[in-house]
Scaffold this active site. Structure first.
Site, PDB file in Angstrom:
ATOM      1  N   ASP A 272       0.857  -1.179   0.000  1.00  0.00           N
ATOM      2  CA  ASP A 272       0.000   0.000   0.000  1.00  0.00           C
ATOM      3  C   ASP A 272       0.894   1.230   0.000  1.00  0.00           C
ATOM      4  O   ASP A 272       1.668   1.449   0.937  1.00  0.00           O
ATOM      5  CB  ASP A 272      -0.907  -0.015   1.238  1.00  0.00           C
TER       6      ASP A 272
ATOM      7  N   ASP B 133      -2.774   2.400  -6.090  1.00  0.00           N
ATOM      8  CA  ASP B 133      -1.737   2.425  -5.046  1.00  0.00           C
ATOM      9  C   ASP B 133      -1.721   1.190  -4.160  1.00  0.00           C
ATOM     10  O   ASP B 133      -1.069   1.172  -3.123  1.00  0.00           O
ATOM     11  CB  ASP B 133      -1.895   3.669  -4.169  1.00  0.00           C
ATOM     12  N   GLU B 134      -2.399   0.117  -4.578  1.00  0.00           N
ATOM     13  CA  GLU B 134      -2.425  -1.114  -3.780  1.00  0.00           C
ATOM     14  C   GLU B 134      -2.330  -2.334  -4.686  1.00  0.00           C
ATOM     15  O   GLU B 134      -2.922  -2.356  -5.767  1.00  0.00           O
ATOM     16  CB  GLU B 134      -3.725  -1.223  -2.968  1.00  0.00           C
TER      17      GLU B 134
END
Length: 413
Positions: free
Chosen positions: A4, A99-100
């Site tokens: 993350d 973003d993950e």
């Protein structure tokens, strides 16, 4: 493993605007436009600013914040670079947002490296890009997700097999993905406020409170395994690109850049067990025009050392002496199973030729792959690559960009 990126949009803005570093930065719609906060830097979060908060509220909490509406193409570019780092470690990636991403880094018979060591290497490489990430490791995606959120920023939390229930038990039910505000209120009405209490609740009660998701939530709350990494569709292509702070004008520099990108593509293909027959060369010139050319290989390959001749011929098609180039990209696609080859009686009788040369080259590539995976790309390089990073015409390090264009498995990767 769940990676993350920390306050991603705001971190990219601080990366690109050195004067904003260490200051509260808010990405989102401005207060006068009745916007909302998309991402807030950790400096802004210290004032109580949070994602999805009304911009007017954020402005009242942190009036000194720097506001920006964001640059999503730039965020996608950095995201692709991060995902390329993950693909260097394992082909089993499931990107769930910009973003993950989940990654399966389970030890295997051929790769016994501890997942924590893999995660530490990934964190170091991501930080070299100018942003940071937090990582959670567990035996299920649910545990890895929660673990990634326990220590931020730059956190690394590993929940070892057999300790899942103890790790999860004291956490509030809202920590579990799939438990929203309505479910949290329903559970609280029956005295269920922690994951431990959720894990111990009766199946019939959870079915009444959560419906068909009751059994799934209970299973996750106990830390039991859930679905494996979902790759959705097979890999369609693997590519890497390198952009430069100063345009390249010399053929030697272009060939070195091609060798560096080909080495990255070859290593990723070998790690994924893929061999392709279509080689692509892509150039962006100083005037920002982009040209590309493809060449069919004689047979499916993952051996980047054998691509030097075709890449040189492809360069001749795209580039002429005097043209300036600011980006070089190499790609491999059209993956197939190699055809069986019958070795001849005279293979290898006159020096390193034929099957013997191929075997020697594969052994060399396997050795360099192993070193690079453990110590990073810079740990060992072929002579043809060195000029890319050590050329005397560079006044500052080149900006490295990596992509996996055409791969639908992980959006943006």
């Amino acid at each position: 493993m769940l990676l993350d990126l920390d306050a991603f949009f705001a971190s990219v803005e601080q990366l690109d605007h050195p004067g904003w570093r260490g200051k509260p930065v808010i990405v989102g719609g401005r207060p006068e436009d009745r916007g909302v906060v998309s991402t807030a830097s950790y400096e802004a979060r210290a004032f109580g600013v949070r994602s999805a908060m009304a911009a007017s509220v954020a402005a009242s909490l942190c009036p000194q914040a720097i506001w920006t509406q964001g640059r999503h193409e730039r965020y996608k570019e950095v995201s692709r670079q991060v995902m390329a780092i993950l693909y260097d470690e394992t082909p089993l990636i499931q990107q769930v947002s910009i973003d993950e991403a989940f990654a399966d880094v389970s030890p295997t018979k051929t790769n016994r490296e501890h997942p924590v060591l893999v995660a530490q290497r990934i964190q170091r490489r991501v930080e070299e890009l100018g942003v940071t990430c937090s990582i959670g490791i567990g035996t299920s995606k649910a545990v890895a997700k929660i673990a990634s959120e326990t220590r931020k920023p730059r956190g690394l939390t590993a929940v070892y097999p057999g300790t899942e229930a103890a790790f999860l038990a004291p956490l509030p039910v809202k920590a579990l993905s799939g438990i929203g505000a309505a479910s949290e209120r329903a559970l609280a009405s029956r005295g269920i406020r922690t994951l431990g209490e959720l894990a111990n609740a009766s199946d019939s009660l959870l079915q009444r409170l959560l419906g068909k998701n009751g059994a799934v939530m209970k299973r996750r709350a106990t830390g039991l395994g859930d679905s494996a990494i979902d790759e959705r569709e097979p890999v369609k292509s693997i590519s890497n690109e390198l952009s430069f702070a100063e345009d390249l004008t010399e053929r030697d520099d272009l060939e070195a850049a091609m060798a560096t990108m080909a080495a990255k593509v070859g290593r990723r293909a070998r790690a994924a067990g893929l061999k392709g027959v279509t080689l692509t060369l892509r150039l962006r010139f100083g005037d920002r025009t982009v040209r590309s050319v493809q060449r069919k290989l004689s047979e499916p390959a993952d051996d980047d050392l054998s691509w030097k001749v075709p890449l040189g011929e492809m360069l001749d098609e795209l580039w002429a002496e005097g043209l300036s180039v600011r980006l070089v990209g190499v790609g491999l696609s059209d993956f197939r199973e190699p055809k069986p080859v019958q070795p001849t009686l005279f293979d290898g009788c006159e020096g390193e030729t034929g099957a013997r040369a191929d075997q020697s080259r594969r052994e060399l590539l396997a050795a360099t792959d192993s070193v690079r995976k453990r110590f990073g790309d810079a740990a060992v390089r072929f002579g043809s690559e060195i000029r890319t990073l050590e050329g005397s015409h560079y006044h500052r390090p080149p900006a490295v960009g990596a992509g996996d264009e055409g791969r639908s498995t992980a959006p943006g990767a």
